[in-house]
Write a protein that holds these residues in place. Sequence first.
Motif, PDB file in Angstrom:
ATOM      1  N   GLY A   1       0.911  -1.205  -0.043  1.00  0.00           N
ATOM      2  CA  GLY A   1      -0.057  -0.008   0.128  1.00  0.00           C
ATOM      3  C   GLY A   1       0.923   1.063   0.021  1.00  0.00           C
ATOM      4  O   GLY A   1       0.557   2.207  -0.790  1.00  0.00           O
ATOM      5  N   ALA A   2       1.978   1.284   0.716  1.00  0.00           N
ATOM      6  CA  ALA A   2       2.837   2.521   0.586  1.00  0.00           C
ATOM      7  C   ALA A   2       3.368   2.644  -0.706  1.00  0.00           C
ATOM      8  O   ALA A   2       3.515   3.733  -1.143  1.00  0.00           O
ATOM      9  CB  ALA A   2       3.912   2.047   1.671  1.00  0.00           C
ATOM     10  N   ASN A   3       3.730   1.690  -1.368  1.00  0.00           N
ATOM     11  CA  ASN A   3       4.173   1.918  -2.797  1.00  0.00           C
ATOM     12  C   ASN A   3       3.121   2.312  -3.800  1.00  0.00           C
ATOM     13  O   ASN A   3       3.172   3.073  -4.604  1.00  0.00           O
ATOM     14  CB  ASN A   3       4.832   0.695  -3.687  1.00  0.00           C
ATOM     15  CG  ASN A   3       6.195   0.652  -2.733  1.00  0.00           C
ATOM     16  OD1 ASN A   3       7.326   1.349  -3.173  1.00  0.00           O
ATOM     17  ND2 ASN A   3       6.569  -0.094  -1.909  1.00  0.00           N
ATOM     18  N   VAL A   4       1.956   1.859  -3.555  1.00  0.00           N
ATOM     19  CA  VAL A   4       0.725   1.956  -4.417  1.00  0.00           C
ATOM     20  C   VAL A   4       0.509   3.687  -4.035  1.00  0.00           C
ATOM     21  O   VAL A   4       0.278   4.388  -5.109  1.00  0.00           O
ATOM     22  CB  VAL A   4      -0.506   1.261  -3.969  1.00  0.00           C
ATOM     23  CG1 VAL A   4      -1.706   1.824  -4.605  1.00  0.00           C
ATOM     24  CG2 VAL A   4      -0.282  -0.173  -4.623  1.00  0.00           C
ATOM     25  N   THR A   5       0.372   4.045  -2.874  1.00  0.00           N
ATOM     26  CA  THR A   5       0.143   5.482  -2.839  1.00  0.00           C
ATOM     27  C   THR A   5       1.137   6.464  -2.972  1.00  0.00           C
ATOM     28  O   THR A   5       1.028   7.367  -3.717  1.00  0.00           O
ATOM     29  CB  THR A   5       0.050   5.627  -0.943  1.00  0.00           C
ATOM     30  OG1 THR A   5      -0.972   4.750  -0.735  1.00  0.00           O
ATOM     31  CG2 THR A   5      -0.148   6.908  -0.679  1.00  0.00           C
ATOM     32  N   GLU A   6       2.590   5.921  -2.938  1.00  0.00           N
ATOM     33  CA  GLU A   6       3.664   6.879  -3.304  1.00  0.00           C
ATOM     34  C   GLU A   6       3.359   6.900  -4.891  1.00  0.00           C
ATOM     35  O   GLU A   6       3.736   7.871  -5.568  1.00  0.00           O
ATOM     36  CB  GLU A   6       4.865   6.086  -3.277  1.00  0.00           C
ATOM     37  CG  GLU A   6       6.090   7.155  -3.304  1.00  0.00           C
ATOM     38  CD  GLU A   6       7.605   6.649  -2.868  1.00  0.00           C
ATOM     39  OE1 GLU A   6       8.492   7.185  -3.617  1.00  0.00           O
ATOM     40  OE2 GLU A   6       7.388   5.614  -2.250  1.00  0.00           O
ATOM     41  N   SER A   7       2.963   5.864  -5.832  1.00  0.00           N
ATOM     42  CA  SER A   7       2.646   5.947  -7.404  1.00  0.00           C
ATOM     43  C   SER A   7       1.769   7.085  -7.654  1.00  0.00           C
ATOM     44  O   SER A   7       1.720   7.509  -8.857  1.00  0.00           O
ATOM     45  CB  SER A   7       2.334   4.427  -7.584  1.00  0.00           C
ATOM     46  OG  SER A   7       1.050   4.291  -7.378  1.00  0.00           O
TER      47      SER A   7
ATOM     48  N   MET B   1       4.444   0.918  -9.096  1.00  0.00           N
ATOM     49  CA  MET B   1       3.679  -0.320  -8.923  1.00  0.00           C
ATOM     50  C   MET B   1       4.302  -1.644  -9.001  1.00  0.00           C
ATOM     51  O   MET B   1       3.824  -2.692  -8.540  1.00  0.00           O
ATOM     52  CB  MET B   1       2.517  -0.152 -10.071  1.00  0.00           C
ATOM     53  CG  MET B   1       1.748   0.980 -10.089  1.00  0.00           C
ATOM     54  SD  MET B   1       0.732   0.760  -8.447  1.00  0.00           S
ATOM     55  CE  MET B   1      -0.795   1.581  -8.890  1.00  0.00           C
ATOM     56  N   SER B   2       5.387  -1.613  -9.870  1.00  0.00           N
ATOM     57  CA  SER B   2       6.256  -2.685 -10.017  1.00  0.00           C
ATOM     58  C   SER B   2       6.876  -3.375  -8.443  1.00  0.00           C
ATOM     59  O   SER B   2       6.876  -4.332  -8.303  1.00  0.00           O
ATOM     60  CB  SER B   2       7.430  -2.705 -11.161  1.00  0.00           C
ATOM     61  OG  SER B   2       6.927  -2.565 -12.128  1.00  0.00           O
ATOM     62  N   ILE B   3       7.385  -2.242  -7.974  1.00  0.00           N
ATOM     63  CA  ILE B   3       7.619  -2.453  -6.378  1.00  0.00           C
ATOM     64  C   ILE B   3       6.594  -3.020  -5.588  1.00  0.00           C
ATOM     65  O   ILE B   3       6.840  -4.085  -4.957  1.00  0.00           O
ATOM     66  CB  ILE B   3       8.380  -1.235  -5.709  1.00  0.00           C
ATOM     67  CG1 ILE B   3       9.608  -1.034  -6.458  1.00  0.00           C
ATOM     68  CG2 ILE B   3       8.407  -1.458  -4.320  1.00  0.00           C
ATOM     69  CD1 ILE B   3      10.050   0.313  -6.292  1.00  0.00           C
ATOM     70  N   ALA B   4       5.484  -2.593  -5.572  1.00  0.00           N
ATOM     71  CA  ALA B   4       4.234  -3.124  -4.876  1.00  0.00           C
ATOM     72  C   ALA B   4       4.082  -4.455  -5.520  1.00  0.00           C
ATOM     73  O   ALA B   4       3.621  -5.246  -4.704  1.00  0.00           O
ATOM     74  CB  ALA B   4       3.169  -2.317  -5.289  1.00  0.00           C
ATOM     75  N   LEU B   5       4.179  -4.833  -6.710  1.00  0.00           N
ATOM     76  CA  LEU B   5       3.885  -5.995  -7.190  1.00  0.00           C
ATOM     77  C   LEU B   5       4.860  -7.214  -6.702  1.00  0.00           C
ATOM     78  O   LEU B   5       4.380  -8.380  -6.133  1.00  0.00           O
ATOM     79  CB  LEU B   5       4.022  -6.263  -8.750  1.00  0.00           C
ATOM     80  CG  LEU B   5       3.700  -7.664  -9.312  1.00  0.00           C
ATOM     81  CD1 LEU B   5       2.379  -8.096  -8.959  1.00  0.00           C
ATOM     82  CD2 LEU B   5       3.843  -7.351 -10.762  1.00  0.00           C
ATOM     83  N   LYS B   6       6.199  -6.546  -6.475  1.00  0.00           N
ATOM     84  CA  LYS B   6       7.059  -7.538  -5.972  1.00  0.00           C
ATOM     85  C   LYS B   6       6.850  -7.788  -4.617  1.00  0.00           C
ATOM     86  O   LYS B   6       7.066  -8.834  -3.887  1.00  0.00           O
ATOM     87  CB  LYS B   6       8.644  -6.928  -6.023  1.00  0.00           C
ATOM     88  CG  LYS B   6       8.923  -6.666  -7.592  1.00  0.00           C
ATOM     89  CD  LYS B   6      10.444  -6.268  -7.516  1.00  0.00           C
ATOM     90  CE  LYS B   6      10.979  -6.192  -8.906  1.00  0.00           C
ATOM     91  NZ  LYS B   6      12.156  -5.419  -9.005  1.00  0.00           N
ATOM     92  N   GLU B   7       6.392  -6.851  -3.686  1.00  0.00           N
ATOM     93  CA  GLU B   7       6.084  -7.076  -2.230  1.00  0.00           C
ATOM     94  C   GLU B   7       5.068  -7.804  -1.975  1.00  0.00           C
ATOM     95  O   GLU B   7       5.090  -8.408  -1.357  1.00  0.00           O
ATOM     96  CB  GLU B   7       5.885  -5.528  -1.504  1.00  0.00           C
ATOM     97  CG  GLU B   7       7.071  -4.592  -1.585  1.00  0.00           C
ATOM     98  CD  GLU B   7       8.194  -4.894  -0.872  1.00  0.00           C
ATOM     99  OE1 GLU B   7       7.967  -5.849   0.126  1.00  0.00           O
ATOM    100  OE2 GLU B   7       9.170  -4.456  -0.876  1.00  0.00           O
ATOM    101  N   THR B   8       4.084  -7.772  -3.101  1.00  0.00           N
ATOM    102  CA  THR B   8       2.829  -8.692  -2.897  1.00  0.00           C
ATOM    103  C   THR B   8       3.355 -10.074  -3.209  1.00  0.00           C
ATOM    104  O   THR B   8       2.939 -10.947  -2.389  1.00  0.00           O
ATOM    105  CB  THR B   8       1.627  -8.535  -4.245  1.00  0.00           C
ATOM    106  OG1 THR B   8       1.443  -7.038  -3.981  1.00  0.00           O
ATOM    107  CG2 THR B   8       0.597  -9.291  -3.849  1.00  0.00           C
ATOM    108  N   SER B   9       4.294 -10.531  -4.045  1.00  0.00           N
ATOM    109  CA  SER B   9       4.739 -11.808  -4.174  1.00  0.00           C
ATOM    110  C   SER B   9       5.448 -12.197  -2.917  1.00  0.00           C
ATOM    111  O   SER B   9       5.251 -13.374  -2.390  1.00  0.00           O
ATOM    112  CB  SER B   9       5.673 -11.907  -5.377  1.00  0.00           C
ATOM    113  OG  SER B   9       5.027 -11.386  -6.478  1.00  0.00           O
TER     114      SER B   9
END
Length: 139
Positions: A64-70, A83-91
């Motif tokens: 969520g922090a990366n999504v918000t930052e995006s 968003m790619s960083i958020a995706l990596k964190e999701t994995s």
Amino acid sequence: MIIIAFAKNKLDISFKVNYMRENIIETKSFSFAIRVVKLHKYLTENKKEYVLSKQLLRSGTSIGANVTESQNAQSNLDFINKMSIALKETSETKYWLRLLNATDYLTDEESKSIMADCIEIENILVKIIKTSKEKQEQK
């Protein structure tokens, strides 16, 4: 947003309704972060598990922090990167959830719902990144 206007020496305050669509990924990732924080609290207080739950806390709230930052990205490429960083964190979060389940800190029932939410966020992020990359290529 509040709009202030003067009409015939009277102050007229009206509210402009924001009809913008809800940002689904921001809402879902924030709600997910709340669940992760509560799960971390449960694991530390009830199961006395501190190491794996801390990793889960870090990766699960980072989505969520990366999504918000995006949302304040300086460019489309910056947006895609966040968003790619958020995706990596999701994995990574999925990994910790699977590990907590496999080591019996979480039962199948306990992990099922939060894992489903994590996968839903992952799918949304994949679509957002794909669409953003397609728009970038059209420029």
